[in-house]
Design a protein around this motif. Structure first.
Motif, PDB file in Angstrom:
ATOM      1  N   SER A   6      -8.300  -5.903   8.036  1.00 33.92           N
ATOM      2  CA  SER A   6      -8.921  -4.817   8.454  1.00 33.92           C
ATOM      3  C   SER A   6      -8.049  -3.488   8.411  1.00 33.92           C
ATOM      4  N   ALA A   7      -8.567  -2.315   8.155  1.00 30.61           N
ATOM      5  CA  ALA A   7      -7.818  -1.184   8.018  1.00 30.61           C
ATOM      6  C   ALA A   7      -6.902  -1.097   9.503  1.00 30.61           C
ATOM      7  N   ALA A   8      -7.552  -1.202  10.530  1.00 36.22           N
ATOM      8  CA  ALA A   8      -7.016  -1.232  12.005  1.00 36.22           C
ATOM      9  C   ALA A   8      -5.809  -2.291  11.973  1.00 36.22           C
ATOM     10  N   ASN A   9      -5.861  -3.353  11.428  1.00 40.06           N
ATOM     11  CA  ASN A   9      -4.869  -4.396  11.701  1.00 40.06           C
ATOM     12  C   ASN A   9      -3.722  -4.363  10.545  1.00 40.06           C
ATOM     13  N   LEU A  10      -3.770  -3.445   9.621  1.00 36.53           N
ATOM     14  CA  LEU A  10      -2.903  -3.366   8.611  1.00 36.53           C
ATOM     15  C   LEU A  10      -1.107  -3.409   9.290  1.00 36.53           C
ATOM     16  N   PRO A  11      -1.216  -2.359  10.095  1.00 37.51           N
ATOM     17  CA  PRO A  11       0.138  -2.654  10.704  1.00 37.51           C
ATOM     18  C   PRO A  11       0.594  -3.783  11.566  1.00 37.51           C
ATOM     19  N   GLU A  12      -0.149  -4.546  11.702  1.00 39.96           N
ATOM     20  CA  GLU A  12       0.104  -6.048  12.208  1.00 39.96           C
ATOM     21  C   GLU A  12       0.605  -6.995  11.040  1.00 39.96           C
ATOM     22  N   ILE A  13       0.270  -6.661   9.854  1.00 44.97           N
ATOM     23  CA  ILE A  13       0.273  -7.782   8.877  1.00 44.97           C
ATOM     24  C   ILE A  13       1.660  -7.475   8.127  1.00 44.97           C
ATOM     25  N   THR A  14       2.840  -8.582   8.214  1.00 42.37           N
ATOM     26  CA  THR A  14       4.171  -8.471   8.019  1.00 42.37           C
ATOM     27  C   THR A  14       4.518  -9.639   7.100  1.00 42.37           C
ATOM     28  N   THR A  15       3.859 -10.349   6.554  1.00 41.98           N
ATOM     29  CA  THR A  15       3.715 -11.428   5.587  1.00 41.98           C
ATOM     30  C   THR A  15       3.165 -10.986   4.387  1.00 41.98           C
ATOM     31  N   ALA A  16       2.769  -9.942   4.127  1.00 45.14           N
ATOM     32  CA  ALA A  16       2.123  -9.276   2.603  1.00 45.14           C
ATOM     33  C   ALA A  16       2.200  -7.702   2.828  1.00 45.14           C
ATOM     34  N   SER A  17       2.622  -7.492   1.370  1.00 42.82           N
ATOM     35  CA  SER A  17       2.947  -5.826   1.260  1.00 42.82           C
ATOM     36  C   SER A  17       1.300  -5.176   1.305  1.00 42.82           C
ATOM     37  N   VAL A  18       1.519  -4.065   2.161  1.00 42.68           N
ATOM     38  CA  VAL A  18       0.124  -3.176   2.426  1.00 42.68           C
ATOM     39  C   VAL A  18       0.182  -1.885   1.811  1.00 42.68           C
ATOM     40  N   PRO A  19      -0.798  -1.498   1.488  1.00 43.72           N
ATOM     41  CA  PRO A  19      -0.971  -0.116   0.761  1.00 43.72           C
ATOM     42  C   PRO A  19      -0.028   0.974   1.141  1.00 43.72           C
ATOM     43  N   ALA A  20       0.907   1.236   0.128  1.00 46.02           N
ATOM     44  CA  ALA A  20       1.777   2.429   0.226  1.00 46.02           C
ATOM     45  C   ALA A  20       1.449   3.710  -0.112  1.00 46.02           C
ATOM     46  N   TYR A  21       0.273   3.944   0.607  1.00 44.46           N
ATOM     47  CA  TYR A  21      -0.375   5.260   0.537  1.00 44.46           C
ATOM     48  C   TYR A  21      -1.475   5.404   1.434  1.00 44.46           C
ATOM     49  N   GLY A  22      -1.710   6.594   2.077  1.00 45.87           N
ATOM     50  CA  GLY A  22      -2.872   6.852   3.120  1.00 45.87           C
ATOM     51  C   GLY A  22      -4.240   6.567   2.296  1.00 45.87           C
ATOM     52  N   ARG A  23      -4.842   5.663   2.747  1.00 45.51           N
ATOM     53  CA  ARG A  23      -6.353   5.570   1.972  1.00 45.51           C
ATOM     54  C   ARG A  23      -7.166   6.880   2.371  1.00 45.51           C
ATOM     55  N   GLY A  24      -6.880   7.507   3.424  1.00 46.04           N
ATOM     56  CA  GLY A  24      -7.710   8.791   3.598  1.00 46.04           C
ATOM     57  C   GLY A  24      -7.333   9.790   2.460  1.00 46.04           C
ATOM     58  N   ASP A  25      -6.303   9.604   1.721  1.00 46.19           N
ATOM     59  CA  ASP A  25      -5.772  10.745   0.745  1.00 46.19           C
ATOM     60  C   ASP A  25      -6.601  10.326  -0.652  1.00 46.19           C
ATOM     61  N   LEU A  26      -7.355   9.051  -0.566  1.00 46.28           N
ATOM     62  CA  LEU A  26      -8.159   8.739  -1.928  1.00 46.28           C
ATOM     63  C   LEU A  26      -9.475   9.475  -2.155  1.00 46.28           C
ATOM     64  N   GLY A  93       7.096 -20.319  -5.859  1.00 50.25           N
ATOM     65  CA  GLY A  93       6.655 -19.425  -4.768  1.00 50.25           C
ATOM     66  C   GLY A  93       5.447 -18.708  -5.009  1.00 50.25           C
ATOM     67  N   SER A  94       4.945 -18.062  -3.719  1.00 51.03           N
ATOM     68  CA  SER A  94       3.836 -17.298  -3.880  1.00 51.03           C
ATOM     69  C   SER A  94       4.043 -16.072  -3.148  1.00 51.03           C
ATOM     70  N   SER A  95       3.324 -14.827  -3.337  1.00 44.61           N
ATOM     71  CA  SER A  95       3.591 -13.666  -2.731  1.00 44.61           C
ATOM     72  C   SER A  95       2.317 -13.023  -2.474  1.00 44.61           C
ATOM     73  N   ALA A  96       2.021 -12.260  -1.510  1.00 47.30           N
ATOM     74  CA  ALA A  96       0.873 -11.482  -0.955  1.00 47.30           C
ATOM     75  C   ALA A  96       0.835 -10.219  -0.989  1.00 47.30           C
ATOM     76  N   ARG A  97      -0.419  -9.348  -1.504  1.00 43.30           N
ATOM     77  CA  ARG A  97      -0.427  -8.019  -1.024  1.00 43.30           C
ATOM     78  C   ARG A  97      -1.662  -7.486  -0.700  1.00 43.30           C
ATOM     79  N   ILE A  98      -1.963  -6.473   0.008  1.00 44.71           N
ATOM     80  CA  ILE A  98      -3.088  -6.053   0.284  1.00 44.71           C
ATOM     81  C   ILE A  98      -3.575  -4.795  -0.515  1.00 44.71           C
ATOM     82  N   THR A  99      -4.533  -4.858  -1.110  1.00 42.17           N
ATOM     83  CA  THR A  99      -5.001  -3.556  -2.089  1.00 42.17           C
ATOM     84  C   THR A  99      -6.167  -2.779  -1.367  1.00 42.17           C
ATOM     85  N   GLY A 100      -5.737  -1.559  -1.595  1.00 32.79           N
ATOM     86  CA  GLY A 100      -6.893  -0.724  -0.894  1.00 32.79           C
ATOM     87  C   GLY A 100      -7.577   0.393  -1.662  1.00 32.79           C
ATOM     88  N   VAL A 101      -7.608   0.050  -3.050  1.00 26.85           N
ATOM     89  CA  VAL A 101      -8.141   0.988  -3.904  1.00 26.85           C
ATOM     90  C   VAL A 101      -9.828   1.430  -3.633  1.00 26.85           C
TER      91      VAL A 101
END
Length: 491
Positions: A6-26, A93-101
């Protein structure tokens, strides 16, 4: 312990890259029909990369669907603030990312809301991933079918159309009436000349409403062609469990895919476009050579391995590539019959491209299934296999391998594997295909009687003879022995 996406939980996610932008700016610039796995692993990922550079954040996505089934996806994504976990998997190996577009998703069936968004001047591109079967194409002629009931309905109800093309046309009409520049319509589906096909669908519908409107569509709206590529399996509980176990993330509908991706586009966007060339998209004058290569070699390769593997009860694609007969069959059909009739592609070695496809198919981490590759053959065979056979016949060349591919599809549609295991329906026309396959067991020509699929090939003596011999062999000695005979040039 897992973290629910969830958007609120993004700061807790350390195993995947998260959006490097503020979604409020989109801000929305693209409305997309067909928010499936491929779109979220491809177009959405390119936009995620672009937004991370700080550029073009006025090109965010709004999702839209036209099927009742799309509501399930909408609800899953709504519950996690439109976020998606994309897991890239390779043998090492595997890698994960969260997209927020994606910032919104219009409820399927709400035509008024879709048209309202399409009329918004901020929407400058309308894109589609609605699968090969979603374009109302007649299989034999590969032309738009204006007689389809869905299209006829939209032509009579342009105030509340149901198809993506009806909604697009209604949005364009609204913009024209309000003096707003038309948006660009961009197909992201695996169809030869997908821009032309989409133009024919929108203009074909428009012609039923008013011939002058069809002319306006063809002269005033941009439909760039594009080639897209990324192997993206369907999501199941297997993928959800892997995500939770390996990355500690709970996602209602994650996307698992390979690391490879490719997007080649014609640069035809009069209303503007995001700077996707900065994140790996190739803009070219003519996409046709690239899409021809991909559809014939990669998609044709998928079709080549799908049916023999399915008939031998092989579940995963990488397992098929581990089977010596299936892999050798793929290589022989590709090198002997498919690649020789693929035109040259700029700066590309076709043999090297096929070798890359082999490595991608063999990726053991993807979890791509044979059943997915075998899906919807009635739409895919006329695009991926039959054109190669037609080209070879026109040149007076052998089609033994391609006829065997077609015979394997026929045998698969009988509905049982060589071991007797039942094959569950795997095509929108499954009942028809099963009935024809049952007739073809005793009379192979009954399968080719589907001229809406085979067109002129159904009357070509060389193809009919090769197909008849291949199907007779499959019923007499089975898939394994038939592949052996083909590989030994005894079929």
């Amino acid at each position: 312990m897992t973290t629910k996406l969830s958007a609120a939980n993004l700061p807790e996610i350390t195993t995947a890259s998260v959006p490097a932008y503020g979604r409020g700016d989109l801000a929305a610039g693209i409305l997309h029909f067909g928010v499936g796995n491929f779109h979220r692993a491809h177009q959405a990922v390119y936009l995620d990369d672009l937004f991370a550079t700080g550029a073009d954040r006025d090109w965010a996505l709004i999702g839209a669907g036209v099927r009742d089934a799309d509501e399930a996806m909408r609800q899953k994504l709504l519950a996690q603030d439109w976020l998606t976990t994309v897991v890239e998997q390779e043998a090492g190996g595997s890698s994960a990312r969260i997209t927020g577009v994606m910032i919104d998703y219009i409820r399927p069936g709400d035509s008024a809301a879709v048209i309202e968004r399409l009329a918004d001047p901020a929407i400058r591109i309308v894109s589609l991933t609605i699968t090969e079967g979603g374009y109302y194409i007649d299989p034999a002629s590969q032309k738009f079918d204006p007689t389809h009931p869905d299209i006829a309905y939209d032509a009579a109800h342009m105030d509340a159309p149901r198809t993506a093309f009806g909604l697009i046309l209604a949005g364009l009409l609204r913009r024209r009436a309000e003096g707003t520049q038309p948006f660009t319509v961009m197909s992201c589906d695996n169809i030869p000349g997908n821009g032309h096909v989409t133009q024919n669908a929108v203009a074909g519908l428009a012609a039923l409403v008013d011939p002058a409107l069809a002319k306006w569509v063809r002269t005033s709206i941009a439909f760039p062609n594009g080639m897209v590529d990324r192997i993206t399996p369907a999501t199941s509980d297997r993928e959800r469990q892997l995500l939770a176990e390996q990355f500690g993330i709970e996602d209602n509908w994650p996307v698992f895919c390979e690391s490879f991706r490719q997007w080649v586009l014609e640069d035809n966007f009069p209303a503007g476009r995001p700077a996707l060339e900065t994140v790996g998209v190739q803009f070219v004058r003519d996409v046709a050579p690239y899409e021809h290569m991909k559809i014939r070699i990669l998609n044709g390769g998928h079709a080549t391995i799908a049916y023999p593997a399915g008939l031998m009860d092989i579940h995963f694609v990488h397992e098929a590539m581990e089977h010596p007969l299936v892999r050798a069959f793929l290589a022989k059909v590709e090198r002997d019959e498919i690649i020789p009739v693929v035109p040259l592609v700029p700066d590309t070695n076709l043999d090297e491209y096929f070798a890359l496809c082999e490595r991608r198919f063999a990726n053991p981490k993807i979890g791509d299934t044979i059943r997915r590759l075998a899906l919807d053959g009635s739409n895919r065979q006329p695009k991926f296999i039959i054109p190669s056979a037609a080209d070879r016949l026109a040149a007076g060349q052998s089609v033994v391998g391609l006829a065997l591919v077609s015979a394997l599809w026929c045998r698969y549609c009988f509905g049982t594997t060589d071991s007797g295991t039942v094959i569950e329906p795997n095509d929108p026309s499954w009942a028809r295909l099963t009935a024809q396959s049952q007739l073809a067991k005793d009379d192979p020509k009954a399968w080719l009687a589907m001229t809406d699929i085979y067109g002129d090939l159904a009357r070509n003596h060389t193809f009919v003879t090769a197909f008849t011999h291949a199907l007779t062999s499959l019923w007499a000695i089975g898939t394994k022995a038939s592949l052996e005979h083909y590989l030994e040039d005894r079929l």
